[in-house]
Structures are given as C-alpha cells and as structure tokens.
Scaffold this motif. Structure first.
Motif, mmCIF file in Angstrom:
data_model
loop_
_atom_site.group_PDB
_atom_site.id
_atom_site.type_symbol
_atom_site.label_atom_id
_atom_site.label_comp_id
_atom_site.label_asym_id
_atom_site.label_seq_id
_atom_site.Cartn_x
_atom_site.Cartn_y
_atom_site.Cartn_z
ATOM 1 N N TRP A 101 37.403 29.517 46.723
ATOM 2 C CA TRP A 101 37.957 29.694 48.072
ATOM 3 C C TRP A 101 37.330 28.656 49.020
ATOM 4 O O TRP A 101 38.019 27.989 49.781
ATOM 5 C CB TRP A 101 37.683 31.112 48.569
ATOM 6 N N ARG A 107 44.596 30.023 46.729
ATOM 7 C CA ARG A 107 44.071 31.372 46.980
ATOM 8 C C ARG A 107 44.296 32.332 45.832
ATOM 9 O O ARG A 107 43.532 33.279 45.656
ATOM 10 C CB ARG A 107 44.665 31.934 48.272
ATOM 11 N N LEU A 108 45.331 32.122 45.031
ATOM 12 C CA LEU A 108 45.579 33.012 43.895
ATOM 13 C C LEU A 108 44.404 33.033 42.926
ATOM 14 O O LEU A 108 44.099 34.074 42.343
ATOM 15 C CB LEU A 108 46.849 32.597 43.143
ATOM 16 N N LEU A 111 41.708 35.141 44.525
ATOM 17 C CA LEU A 111 42.155 36.528 44.544
ATOM 18 C C LEU A 111 42.012 37.169 43.166
ATOM 19 O O LEU A 111 41.491 38.276 43.042
ATOM 20 C CB LEU A 111 43.613 36.617 45.009
ATOM 21 N N ALA A 191 47.825 44.823 43.614
ATOM 22 C CA ALA A 191 47.323 44.024 44.743
ATOM 23 C C ALA A 191 47.612 42.547 44.506
ATOM 24 O O ALA A 191 48.054 41.832 45.415
ATOM 25 C CB ALA A 191 45.817 44.244 44.919
ATOM 26 N N PHE A 192 47.421 42.088 43.273
ATOM 27 C CA PHE A 192 47.687 40.687 42.948
ATOM 28 C C PHE A 192 49.187 40.393 43.091
ATOM 29 O O PHE A 192 49.571 39.405 43.702
ATOM 30 C CB PHE A 192 47.205 40.377 41.534
ATOM 31 N N ALA A 194 51.407 41.953 44.871
ATOM 32 C CA ALA A 194 51.830 42.008 46.275
ATOM 33 C C ALA A 194 51.498 40.708 46.989
ATOM 34 O O ALA A 194 52.263 40.241 47.832
ATOM 35 C CB ALA A 194 51.131 43.183 46.973
ATOM 36 N N PHE A 195 50.400 40.096 46.637
ATOM 37 C CA PHE A 195 49.994 38.841 47.269
ATOM 38 C C PHE A 195 50.876 37.690 46.792
ATOM 39 O O PHE A 195 51.186 36.781 47.561
ATOM 40 C CB PHE A 195 48.537 38.545 46.969
ATOM 41 N N VAL A 196 51.290 37.740 45.532
ATOM 42 C CA VAL A 196 52.094 36.664 44.951
ATOM 43 C C VAL A 196 53.464 36.583 45.632
ATOM 44 O O VAL A 196 54.027 35.516 45.805
ATOM 45 C CB VAL A 196 52.253 36.850 43.424
ATOM 46 N N ARG A 197 54.009 37.720 46.016
ATOM 47 C CA ARG A 197 55.348 37.753 46.621
ATOM 48 C C ARG A 197 55.429 37.036 47.913
ATOM 49 O O ARG A 197 54.732 36.809 48.718
ATOM 50 C CB ARG A 197 55.808 39.189 46.815
#
Length: 197
Positions: A101, A107-108, A111, A191-192, A194-197
């Motif tokens: 980071w 960011r993936l 994360l 959670a991962f 949801a962030f990817v979308r």
C-alpha cells in the motif's frame, strides 16, 4: 472400517491437507485468479511474489521451530505453537499489505493480504474457545479471489470442501472449528468481492 480402508482414507486426507495448505494454495490462487481474470502482468507478478515470499517465510519458520525442538510438528496444532505461528503470520500478512500500500501498488493486493491477516487475527482472538481452521478459511478465501470467474471459483470451492473434510478426517479440527473457518473465509471473500466491484 478395515485397516486398508482406514489407511487409504488417512493418506487421502493428508494429501488434501497438504494441497490445501494456505502456504501452497494461496500463491496458486493468486496466480491463477489474476491470470484468469485478466490482471495486468505487474499485478500478477507482485501478488504471486508476495504470496510466495510469505509462504516461504512460514515454511522456514515452522521448520526451524521443529528442528530446534520447540514445536512437536510443523502443523502447529499445540495451542502455544499455533499462537506463535499466528503472530508470525500477522506480521507477514499485515507487513506485506502495508508495504505494498505504502509503495503505491494496486489496492487489491494490499486488501487481499490484509484480509488474510484479519482471518488470522480472528483465529487468534477465538483461540480460547476453538481452534479455527485456517486451512478451511484460506481455501474459501482462495475461491473468492477467482470471482467473477465462476468456473474457477467453483473448482476452488470443491477443493475447500475436500480440505475441510481432510481436517476432520485427520482430527485436526472439530466440525465447529471447520465451520468457523469456512465462515471466516467467506466473510473475507465477500469483503474482497465487494471491493472488486
């Protein structure tokens, strides 16, 4: 159950437990899912390098502990051993996430590593009541990394089911501990995703 059947069952369970070990499964999942989902080569290489580096550190730490006589087995099933391993895992996962980071990497990557660390923290916090199966947790999380590639996710979910069975068959965990691991992996995976979308 005959001796031959019991021996075959144990051998199959051990093989699945090794194949589904987070140190082997996560680098494969990172590389496979990144390639299948069209990640740029830089992301693929960084993710794979971080996963392999963490896996090698964990393997080396475990082997040193056993070789020095401080641990009875690399599996770290004794509570004291498991707490030590969890601490090392947290330092490695959160440290790598922070480093990626801080250096401005996608960011993936941070994360994914951070969520892996969160699962280990959950295991450590629950250790007084149960031994959360990190094999099961990371196997389900690995499946989530494949999303939105449904075929890849389904294959890894089947592997997660087989790994979960192996942990029960080897008597490394109870049903509740495996279920807790599956739920932790699913939560991190959601959670991962949801962030990817």
């Amino acid at each position: 159950m005959s001796r031959a059947t019991a021996a075959a069952t144990t051998a199959a369970a051990r093989a699945l437990s090794v194949v589904g070990h987070p140190a082997l499964l996560m680098p494969a999942a990172v590389a496979g899912s990144a390639a299948a989902n069209g990640a740029p080569p830089r992301v693929l290489h960084l993710g794979l390098a971080a996963a392999v580096a963490i896996a090698l550190c964990v393997i080396a730490f475990s082997l040193v502990q056993v070789g020095a006589g401080r641990w009875s087995h690399v599996d770290a099933s004794v509570p004291r051993e498991r707490s030590q391993l969890n601490l090392v895992l947290c330092v490695l996962l959160f440290g790598a996430a922070g480093l990626l980071w801080w250096s401005g990497q996608p960011r993936l990557l941070s994360l994914g590593l951070g969520l892996g660390g969160a699962m280990v923290v959950a295991a450590q916090l629950l250790r007084r009541w149960l031994k959360l199966s990190l094999h099961a947790a990371f196997a389900v999380f690995a499946a989530a990394l494949w999303w939105p590639n449904a075929a890849g996710a389904a294959v890894v979910l089947l592997l997660a089911a087989a790994v979960s069975w192996s942990r029960l068959a080897l008597r490394r965990h109870t049903g509740i501990e495996v279920t807790a691991g599956l739920l932790a992996g699913a939560a991190a995976g959601c959670a991962f995703a949801a962030f990817v979308r």
